[in-house]
Design an enzyme around this catalytic site. Structure first.
Site, PDB file in Angstrom:
ATOM      1  N   HIS A  13       0.863  -1.200   0.000  1.00  0.00           N
ATOM      2  CA  HIS A  13       0.000   0.000   0.000  1.00  0.00           C
ATOM      3  C   HIS A  13       0.891   1.239   0.000  1.00  0.00           C
ATOM      4  O   HIS A  13       1.451   1.617   1.033  1.00  0.00           O
ATOM      5  CB  HIS A  13      -0.900   0.008   1.244  1.00  0.00           C
ATOM      6  N   HIS A  15       1.540   5.367  -1.698  1.00  0.00           N
ATOM      7  CA  HIS A  15       1.186   6.539  -2.512  1.00  0.00           C
ATOM      8  C   HIS A  15       2.460   7.146  -3.067  1.00  0.00           C
ATOM      9  O   HIS A  15       3.336   7.557  -2.303  1.00  0.00           O
ATOM     10  CB  HIS A  15       0.471   7.591  -1.655  1.00  0.00           C
ATOM     11  N   LYS A  99      -9.249  -0.328  -6.040  1.00  0.00           N
ATOM     12  CA  LYS A  99      -9.310   0.320  -4.732  1.00  0.00           C
ATOM     13  C   LYS A  99     -10.663   0.962  -4.487  1.00  0.00           C
ATOM     14  O   LYS A  99     -11.142   1.745  -5.315  1.00  0.00           O
ATOM     15  CB  LYS A  99      -8.202   1.392  -4.667  1.00  0.00           C
ATOM     16  N   HIS A 136     -10.429   1.104   1.677  1.00  0.00           N
ATOM     17  CA  HIS A 136     -10.267   2.102   2.746  1.00  0.00           C
ATOM     18  C   HIS A 136     -11.512   1.969   3.601  1.00  0.00           C
ATOM     19  O   HIS A 136     -12.582   2.438   3.221  1.00  0.00           O
ATOM     20  CB  HIS A 136     -10.106   3.525   2.193  1.00  0.00           C
ATOM     21  N   HIS A 174      -4.705  -0.681   5.731  1.00  0.00           N
ATOM     22  CA  HIS A 174      -4.269   0.103   6.893  1.00  0.00           C
ATOM     23  C   HIS A 174      -5.231   0.011   8.077  1.00  0.00           C
ATOM     24  O   HIS A 174      -5.806   0.996   8.508  1.00  0.00           O
ATOM     25  CB  HIS A 174      -3.975   1.561   6.523  1.00  0.00           C
ATOM     26  N   ASP A 247       1.415   2.623   3.582  1.00  0.00           N
ATOM     27  CA  ASP A 247       0.555   3.801   3.399  1.00  0.00           C
ATOM     28  C   ASP A 247       1.384   5.077   3.451  1.00  0.00           C
ATOM     29  O   ASP A 247       0.903   6.120   3.897  1.00  0.00           O
ATOM     30  CB  ASP A 247      -0.583   3.839   4.439  1.00  0.00           C
TER      31      ASP A 247
HETATM   32  N1  LIG Z   1      -3.633   7.683   4.704  1.00  0.00           N
HETATM   33  C1  LIG Z   1      -3.790   8.989   4.592  1.00  0.00           C
HETATM   34  O1  LIG Z   1      -3.943   9.661   5.606  1.00  0.00           O
HETATM   35  N2  LIG Z   1      -3.766   9.607   3.396  1.00  0.00           N
HETATM   36  C2  LIG Z   1      -3.687   8.980   2.104  1.00  0.00           C
HETATM   37  C3  LIG Z   1      -4.984   8.403   1.657  1.00  0.00           C
HETATM   38  C4  LIG Z   1      -5.360   7.102   2.342  1.00  0.00           C
HETATM   39  O2  LIG Z   1      -4.636   6.126   2.268  1.00  0.00           O
HETATM   40  O3  LIG Z   1      -6.427   7.037   2.952  1.00  0.00           O
HETATM   41  C5  LIG Z   1      -3.199  10.036   1.091  1.00  0.00           C
HETATM   42  O4  LIG Z   1      -3.342   9.804  -0.117  1.00  0.00           O
HETATM   43  O5  LIG Z   1      -2.656  11.064   1.508  1.00  0.00           O
HETATM   44 ZN   LIG Z   2      -3.257   5.082   1.601  1.00  0.00          ZN
HETATM   45 ZN   LIG Z   3      -6.814   4.992   2.899  1.00  0.00          ZN
END
Ligand SMILES: NC(=O)N[C@@H](CC(=O)O)C(=O)O
Ligand SMILES: [Zn+2]
Ligand SMILES: [Zn+2]
Length: 347
Positions: A13, A15, A99, A136, A174, A247
């Site tokens: 996971h 970003h 997702k 999520h 998460h 995450d």
């Molecule tokens: N985890 C977070 O607090 N933020 C994530 C989005 C997500 O995974 O929910 C993001 O893209 O910034």
């Molecule tokens: Zn995330």
């Molecule tokens: Zn998330």
């Protein structure tokens, strides 16, 4: 123990953002991880296989020379994702999951699903094709307290979803509560969960005691200590249903240190060190490899990595900030703290 060698881990996971932001962060993940499931919540979101393929090419192009890192792409589910898009995604061999963001639940989720009943045909296709749904898991109802949104999601959304599609592969992303850890542990083998390092290491006091610390604000929000203990027990249990998903969610410093700060913790630069810290605190370092390097690949039906990486015991003061976009900086989670472990780049 002064060093740990384990199979190269994967991040299930992650970003990476896009453009200049991606260029600033991708090397940190590629250094430690063999593969990563890349979240599709760009602006606009990655909703088609064609967009996922183009995004994948941009990630590969942004990697440092010689990096050996495989981005595993995902699609962002919307109320109108057609069944043939799911089929195209599966056939591409590059898209490995879809997702689900409940609309409004988190960063860049405005195009998310308003009601799962709109997605029934798409989800049935995923169940048929064995394409996992990544969730999520928070409800967005105004009347549900932010600290209760995950537990309520299990009852209102997750259980009905799995009753309707019992074969669907689901990753509860998460997870942050004892309720979610218990739910996943008791579910059949097609249901698994990722756990972040920050939810293993910190409870909500870290964010709120002695001043408000925006770099610890993420979604789902940090919970009370009993939940952290339950997550740590799940992660170190040896159960193959729980695996690593950082995450890591980069936001510029100014967007976090703000009157209305963004949700997301940037953990990629010290991901494995942070997990090792949590596992060591639980007296379970020998369980780190299964969680970080085996169980995720097994769940996704992929071969485990064959190379190894090493962590050495050495004090590592995390930098206060790192360069990010347009002259702004980014603050990694636990900035300024000294970790006991340090990832050793393979020579
Ligand atoms: N985890 C977070 O607090 N933020 C994530 C989005 C997500 O995974 O929910 C993001 O893209 O910034
Ligand atoms: Zn995330
Ligand atoms: Zn998330």
């Amino acid at each position: 123990m002064n060093s740990i060698t384990l199979t190269r881990p994967d991040d299930w996971h992650l970003h990476l953002r896009d453009g200049e932001a991606m260029a600033a962060v991708v090397a940190a993940s590629a250094r430690q991880m063999g593969r990563a499931i890349i979240m599709p919540n760009l602006k606009p979101p990655v909703t088609t296989t064609e967009q996922a393929q183009a995004y994948r090419q941009r990630i590969l192009a942004a990697l440092p020379a010689g990096a050996d890192f495989e981005p595993l792409m995902t699609l962002y589910l919307t109320d109108t994702t057609p069944v043939d898009e799911i089929e195209r995604a599966c056939a591409s061999g590059l898209v490995h999951a879809v997702k689900l963001y409940p609309a409004g639940a988190t960063t860049h989720s405005a195009s998310g699903v308003t009601d799962l009943s709109h997605c029934d045909a798409a989800i049935a296709a995923m169940a048929r094709l064995g394409l996992p749904l990544l969730v999520h898991g928070e409800v967005t109802d105004d009347d549900i307290d932010i600290f209760d949104r995950e537990a309520v999601f299990i009852e209102r959304i997750m259980k009905p979803l799995l009753e309707r599609h019992p074969e669907l592969k689901v990753v509860f992303e998460h997870i942050t509560t004892a309720e979610a850890a218990d739910f996943v542990a008791a579910a059949p083998a097609n249901v698994a969960a990722t756990i972040t390092a920050h939810h293993l290491l910190f409870n909500r006091n870290k964010m709120l005691v002695g001043g408000i610390r925006p770099h610890y604000y993420c979604l789902p929000i940090l919970k009370r200590e009993r939940h952290r203990q339950a997550l740590l027990a799940a992660a170190t249990s040896g159960s193959a249903k729980f695996f690593l998903g950082t995450d890591s969610a980069p936001h510029a410093r100014g967007d976090k240190e703000s009157a209305c700060g963004c949700a997301g913790a940037y953990t990629a630069p010290a991901a494995l060190e942070l997990y090792a810290t949590a596992f060591e605190q639980a007296g379970a370092l020998e369980r780190l490899e299964g969680f970080a390097s085996h169980f995720g690949a097994d769940f996704y039906g992929m071969a485990r990595n064959t190379e190894t990486v090493t962590l050495v015991r050495a004090p590592w003061p995390l930098p206060e900030a790192l360069p990010y976009v347009e002259g702004q900086s980014i603050v990694p989670l636990a900035a300024g703290e000294t970790l006991d472990w340090r990832f050793q780049a393979p020579s």
